[in-house]
Scaffold this active site. Structure first.
Site, PDB file in Angstrom:
ATOM      1  N   SER A 109       0.846  -1.188   0.000  1.00 39.70           N
ATOM      2  CA  SER A 109       0.000   0.000   0.000  1.00 39.70           C
ATOM      3  C   SER A 109       0.890   1.251   0.000  1.00 39.70           C
ATOM      4  CB  SER A 109      -0.942  -0.037   1.202  1.00 39.70           C
ATOM      5  OG  SER A 109      -1.922   0.963   1.100  1.00 39.70           O
TER       6      SER A 109
ATOM      7  N   HIS B 163      -8.046  -4.979  -0.743  1.00 41.89           N
ATOM      8  CA  HIS B 163      -6.787  -4.291  -0.466  1.00 41.89           C
ATOM      9  C   HIS B 163      -5.813  -5.161   0.311  1.00 41.89           C
ATOM     10  CE1 HIS B 163      -4.077  -0.994  -0.253  1.00 41.89           C
ATOM     11  NE2 HIS B 163      -4.150  -0.870   1.058  1.00 41.89           N
TER      12      HIS B 163
END
Length: 684
Positions: free
Chosen positions: A539, A655
């Site tokens: 991320s 995610h």
């Protein structure tokens, strides 16, 4: 013009064919006997019944969501404390997600449940739940009302189609809801811009408008505090990632009263008290009340006010916590009688029990020494019961249970998932380019000479990386002879708000300089060599890896870049990217693009093959937070320059990159096999 923009079309056949082709190539190269061994080891850790089933109390039951080999998508279940204490608790399964997937023909992934504390329409307490289910692990979820006593979804109950919704109970027949109400109802970041009060048996379109924010806001939400005697309704407006406004809502007239605290502060109302933690210096008048007499509340401090007096204009306060050069506030939690304060001193945790009002420390007995202690769960409306955790780099986690101000005792302990005999955890400090000391932890078995080393970092959004039990990396890396390193670079929250703001926007390069300084320090100390040094992050940490690859390639032998941001010219136009402009800046502003462009990996690609580290990039098709186009375009551009890159895109997973334990084990094994091939001996 971006020649790889077509890869931003998430589920287009052409883009998915591109991804599958590279998946096949990477899988063929990286799978083999050692990969299978690592994968099976990770899956055994993720699936084992010996893991701690961390609980949340609702009334007489402890609730837990659980995945294992037999139930890869999970069970929402409950048991009693008495049963939970045994080696084999008797679990009452309320929702079997695997069975639900099969029955409905949907690839559901559990997204959580909001349970009504008050009586349901059936007259039962803790009976109704708003269950969130996502397709493939995305952030967007479908919400459906569920009756726990009847074990079924409520026909005609509250229900929302797939969106990044915000929904919470007010009472048995009313909720606050922010969702996709149609064109213009979402912010530029894709979150609710409008919040409404929705009554049972009323069409969603006829719900009462409570608040409407701006398109540039991150999100709008509302909630109800049902603390007996202190029932209140609040509206929150997240202006950007670090600035927000809080309003007290009058439920009959739907009028709002703004709580005048700094927008960059964290504020919490509990019973009669208002706690505020400012992120920048806050000037308050002294008790004398003269304009010339002020006191400065430093960033990261915690101060307490009487809430009603504050609303009336008083700024008389007491100081609960003051940071120093080594100590920061990590968090806090209320019980009915106490405030539990978590602090970090040079990234090592301490837990304090405070008496509200005097803020004097009380001892809670029973916490183990030399462990990282954290509060897992409290419910101040019900009592002083606490669930806490204790762990360390080599200390398997323990779940403790007891009362604040009294004593806690071990309730459940996880086994050691790898042989840590002789493994030590040490803290060192590197010196960054501007002279700042950067702490980092080294976990290893003593060995002669440099060893394969994995350096992990994040450095953003005030997220702190703290010592924790390293089950997967321990079994896959440390037990095989690798050295594991955790870097506490600026951008995180390890030393409070100033540690974070030091790497914001135009100062972003400091985070990257810090990480590079740790890499250099590891080599200088003889712990590893450049050829044996790998780095990993996901991320925002994936952006960190992209910068290391393009700006500091001479420092690393291999890099694992996971669910990354990489195209910082367009990040704010992709999915939730607009919500992060407070962290990185606005690329459409020429002055801000000037500093963003210095490090944006996609705009700073190497010209061609050279002395570059080996690179593995992973992402997820169903990640609706960080767009998979970042990873796709970066890899496509590198390969067009003749640079070899390994790439893997999970078609599900959100995610987190994985929708179940098998996918998570595969993803982990792929990364560790890649690292061992590039950094270690032929066999490990």
């Amino acid at each position: 013009m971006d020649q790889y923009a077509w890869l931003e079309e998430v589920e287009s056949a052409t883009a998915l064919d591109w991804a599958r082709e590279r998946n096949a190539a990477s899988t063929a190269r990286l799978t083999g006997p050692r990969f299978e061994e690592i994968q099976s080891g990770v899956l055994a850790i993720l699936d084992t019944d010996q893991r701690i089933p961390y609980p949340v109390r609702r009334g007489e039951y402890l609730w837990n969501f659980w995945r294992d080999a037999e139930h890869p998508y999970g069970l929402w279940r409950r048991t009693t404390l008495e049963s939970f204490r045994t080696d084999s608790p008797e679990w009452d399964v309320v929702i079997d997600v695997d069975a639900l997937r099969e029955a409905e023909g949907e690839n559901w992934v559990w997204g959580g449940a909001a349970v009504l504390r008050a009586e349901s329409p059936d007259g039962a307490r803790y009976d109704r739940a708003l269950v969130s289910l996502s397709r493939g692990g995305a952030d967007a979820t479908v919400v459906r009302e569920f009756s726990i006593s009847r074990r079924e979804f409520v026909d005609g109950g509250f229900s929302l189609p797939e969106a990044k919704s915000r929904i919470s109970w007010i009472d048995k027949d009313t909720v606050y809801v922010g969702t996709d109400f149609g064109p213009g109802s979402l912010t530029d970041s894709g979150y609710p811009r409008v919040v409404k009060r929705w009554r049972r048996d009323t069409p969603l379109g006829h719900a009462d408008l409570v608040y409407e924010g701006h398109h540039s806001d991150v999100s709008i939400g509302a909630g109800y505090d049902d603390t007996p005697g202190y029932e209140r309704h609040f509206v929150t407006r997240a202006i950007d990632f670090y600035n927000s406004e809080i309003y007290l809502l009058e439920p009959e007239t739907l009028t709002l009263e703004r709580i005048d605290v700094p927008t960059d502060s964290d504020a919490d109302v509990h019973e009669s008290r208002l706690l505020v933690r400012p992120k920048s210096a806050w000037e308050l008048p002294t008790a004398a009340g003269r304009e010339s007499d002020t006191v400065t509340v430093p960033p990261g401090a915690l101060v307490a006010f009487d809430f009603d007096a504050y609303r009336a204009g008083s700024r008389e306060h007491s100081t609960v916590f003051t940071p120093d050069a080594h100590t920061a506030l990590a968090g806090y939690a209320w019980t009915k009688s106490y405030l539990l304060l978590s602090t970090m001193r040079d990234v090592r945790s301490e837990l304090h029990t405070l008496e509200p009002g005097t803020w004097e420390k009380r001892q809670t007995r029973g916490f183990p020494e030399l462990a990282e202690i954290g509060v897992y769960y409290t419910d101040p409306r019900e009592g002083d019961e606490i669930f806490a955790t204790a762990s360390g780099f080599t200390l398997p986690p323990t779940l403790l249970h007891g009362t604040a101000g009294g004593a806690v005792e071990p309730l459940k302990s996880a086994p050691a998932f790898y042989d840590a005999t002789g493994v030590t955890a040490e803290q060192f400090f590197a010196t960054s380019d501007d002279g700042t000391r950067i702490p980092y932890f080294v976990v290893r078995r003593p060995a002669d000479g440099p060893q394969p080393t994995l350096l992990y970092g994040y450095g953003g959004f005030e997220v702190s990386l703290t010592p924790d039990y390293t089950a997967v990396s321990g079994a896959s890396w440390i037990a095989r002879g690798g050295v594991y390193v955790l870097a506490n670079i600026r951008g995180g929250g390890e030393y409070g708000p100033d540690w974070h703001t030091a790497a914001l926007k135009e100062n972003r390069l400091r985070a990257y300089e810090d990480f590079a300084a740790v890499a250099k320090d590891l080599v200088a100390r003889g712990i590893t060599t450049r050829a044996q040094l790998g780095a990993q992050g996901g991320s925002n940490g994936g952006l960190l890896m992209g910068v290391m690859y393009t700006r500091y390639p001479e420092l690393f032998g291999a890099i694992v870049c996971q669910v990354p941001l990489l195209d910082m010219r367009r990040y704010h136009q992709l999915l939730a990217g607009a919500s992060w402009m407070a962290e990185y800046g606005d690329p459409d502003d020429p002055a801000q693009w000037a500093y963003i462009s210095e490090y944006s990996p996609y705009q700073n690609l190497p010209d061609g093959p050279g002395d570059l580290p080996a690179l593995l990039v992973t992402t997820s098709t169903r990640d609706d937070r960080v767009h998979p186009g970042h990873a796709r375009k970066f890899v496509a551009a590198l390969q067009a320059r003749g640079i070899d890159v390994d790439y893997y895109e999970n078609i599900e997973g959100g995610h987190g990159g994985a929708a179940d334990n098998k996918q998570a084990a595969f993803k982990s094994a792929l990364a560790y096999e890649f690292l061992w091939r590039e950094l270690g001996p032929a066999e490990s």
